[in-house]
Write a protein that holds these residues in place. Structure first.
Motif, mmCIF file in Angstrom:
data_model
loop_
_atom_site.group_PDB
_atom_site.id
_atom_site.type_symbol
_atom_site.label_atom_id
_atom_site.label_comp_id
_atom_site.label_asym_id
_atom_site.label_seq_id
_atom_site.Cartn_x
_atom_site.Cartn_y
_atom_site.Cartn_z
ATOM 1 N N ALA A 1 15.229 13.178 -1.072
ATOM 2 C CA ALA A 1 15.618 12.575 -2.203
ATOM 3 C C ALA A 1 15.142 11.315 -2.492
ATOM 4 O O ALA A 1 13.753 11.420 -2.936
ATOM 5 C CB ALA A 1 17.320 12.555 -1.980
ATOM 6 N N ASN A 2 15.470 10.096 -2.303
ATOM 7 C CA ASN A 2 15.059 8.891 -2.894
ATOM 8 C C ASN A 2 14.723 8.237 -1.768
ATOM 9 O O ASN A 2 14.634 6.921 -1.880
ATOM 10 C CB ASN A 2 15.869 8.148 -3.791
ATOM 11 N N MET A 3 14.315 8.674 -0.630
ATOM 12 C CA MET A 3 14.009 7.780 0.712
ATOM 13 C C MET A 3 13.112 8.589 1.551
ATOM 14 O O MET A 3 12.743 9.669 1.303
ATOM 15 C CB MET A 3 15.351 7.347 1.243
ATOM 16 N N GLY A 4 12.368 7.795 2.469
ATOM 17 C CA GLY A 4 11.523 8.557 3.176
ATOM 18 C C GLY A 4 10.770 7.466 4.163
ATOM 19 O O GLY A 4 11.346 6.268 4.336
ATOM 20 N N ILE A 5 9.717 7.994 5.098
ATOM 21 C CA ILE A 5 9.229 7.136 6.143
ATOM 22 C C ILE A 5 7.689 7.327 6.110
ATOM 23 O O ILE A 5 7.273 8.418 5.631
ATOM 24 C CB ILE A 5 9.579 7.614 7.403
ATOM 25 N N ALA B 1 0.785 -1.001 -0.126
ATOM 26 C CA ALA B 1 0.039 -0.207 0.034
ATOM 27 C C ALA B 1 1.088 1.224 -0.002
ATOM 28 O O ALA B 1 0.716 2.061 -0.735
ATOM 29 C CB ALA B 1 -0.997 0.059 1.311
ATOM 30 N N ALA B 2 1.908 1.348 0.656
ATOM 31 C CA ALA B 2 3.062 2.355 0.644
ATOM 32 C C ALA B 2 3.510 2.584 -0.547
ATOM 33 O O ALA B 2 3.630 3.657 -0.949
ATOM 34 C CB ALA B 2 3.935 2.165 1.828
ATOM 35 N N SER B 3 3.887 1.546 -1.270
ATOM 36 C CA SER B 3 4.523 1.519 -2.667
ATOM 37 C C SER B 3 3.657 2.245 -3.504
ATOM 38 O O SER B 3 3.896 3.122 -4.565
ATOM 39 C CB SER B 3 4.879 0.273 -3.137
ATOM 40 N N ILE B 4 2.316 1.948 -3.662
ATOM 41 C CA ILE B 4 1.275 2.568 -4.251
ATOM 42 C C ILE B 4 1.256 4.243 -4.014
ATOM 43 O O ILE B 4 1.364 4.822 -4.862
ATOM 44 C CB ILE B 4 -0.317 2.377 -4.210
ATOM 45 N N ALA C 1 9.604 1.198 -5.833
ATOM 46 C CA ALA C 1 9.854 1.695 -4.548
ATOM 47 C C ALA C 1 10.244 0.233 -3.622
ATOM 48 O O ALA C 1 9.625 -0.790 -3.803
ATOM 49 C CB ALA C 1 8.395 1.967 -3.740
ATOM 50 N N TYR C 2 11.298 0.365 -2.418
ATOM 51 C CA TYR C 2 11.624 -0.704 -1.825
ATOM 52 C C TYR C 2 11.315 -0.677 -0.551
ATOM 53 O O TYR C 2 11.716 0.679 0.111
ATOM 54 C CB TYR C 2 12.838 -1.038 -2.358
ATOM 55 N N ILE D 1 13.049 3.108 0.068
ATOM 56 C CA ILE D 1 13.997 3.643 -0.952
ATOM 57 C C ILE D 1 13.406 3.353 -2.126
ATOM 58 O O ILE D 1 12.626 2.580 -2.648
ATOM 59 C CB ILE D 1 15.277 2.843 -0.648
ATOM 60 N N VAL D 2 13.580 4.578 -2.904
ATOM 61 C CA VAL D 2 13.077 4.481 -4.445
ATOM 62 C C VAL D 2 14.397 4.636 -5.377
ATOM 63 O O VAL D 2 15.177 5.285 -5.101
ATOM 64 C CB VAL D 2 12.168 5.526 -4.642
ATOM 65 N N SER D 3 14.225 3.778 -6.390
ATOM 66 C CA SER D 3 15.272 3.561 -7.453
ATOM 67 C C SER D 3 14.617 3.642 -8.752
ATOM 68 O O SER D 3 13.757 3.325 -8.926
ATOM 69 C CB SER D 3 16.048 2.291 -7.362
ATOM 70 N N PRO D 4 15.337 3.890 -9.804
ATOM 71 C CA PRO D 4 14.801 3.751 -11.217
ATOM 72 C C PRO D 4 14.407 2.303 -11.484
ATOM 73 O O PRO D 4 14.888 1.512 -10.916
ATOM 74 C CB PRO D 4 16.299 4.067 -11.939
ATOM 75 N N GLN D 5 13.454 2.381 -12.131
ATOM 76 C CA GLN D 5 12.707 0.994 -12.567
ATOM 77 C C GLN D 5 13.745 0.293 -13.551
ATOM 78 O O GLN D 5 14.097 0.820 -14.520
ATOM 79 C CB GLN D 5 11.381 1.352 -13.374
#
Length: 144
Positions: free
Chosen positions: A113-117, A66-69, A82-83, A137-141
């Motif tokens: 940047a590319n991370m969060g809570i 759900a968080a990834s969405i 998202a990971y 953490i979010v990275s390029p697909q």
């Protein structure tokens, strides 16, 4: 308010059967919050044998999906992956059993940047079953 069905969700996140757990998104405000549902069936192969309970690890995975969405609907993370990086804290207050509709609530609390809570809750019949702080953490697909 944005409602999403299973097909629309699968266009956004990479999870597929047997590790796809979100049945429906009932509310989504990009960069803020999401409310989604998972229907826990007695025929669900993920239930712990003999207990009819959803294992705690799979509740966390469902919250992470759900968080990834929510994360991937943010314009800044569109088209990325998202990971789950870590679990800051988690409290398991009551079991989630077969026949339940698990309501998932996720609020974005911090992004850098590319991370969060995100702060998450899983509710059953309006009662909080699980709370967890998840770090992502979010990275390029990556295309296969």
């Amino acid at each position: 308010m944005m409602v999403m069905d299973t097909q629309t969700i699968q266009e956004l996140i990479p999870n597929r059967y047997p590790i796809f757990y979100i049945d429906r998104v009932t509310d989504l405000v990009p960069d803020q919050s999401i409310t989604a549902e998972r229907y826990v069936s007695a025929t669900d192969e993920t239930l712990a044998p003999g207990t009819w309970q959803l294992p705690s690890t799979l509740i966390i995975e469902t919250l992470a999906q759900a968080a990834s969405i929510l994360i991937l609907k943010s314009p800044q993370f569109a088209g990325k992956t998202a990971y789950l990086a870590s679990i800051g804290a988690a409290d398991f207050l009551q079991p989630v059993t077969a026949g339940s509709i698990m309501e998932l609530r996720v609020d974005m609390t911090k992004v850098r940047a590319n991370m969060g809570i995100v702060a998450t809750q899983a509710l059953v019949d309006g009662q909080v079953a699980v709370t967890a702080e998840l770090h992502f953490i979010v990275s390029p697909q990556v295309n296969a």
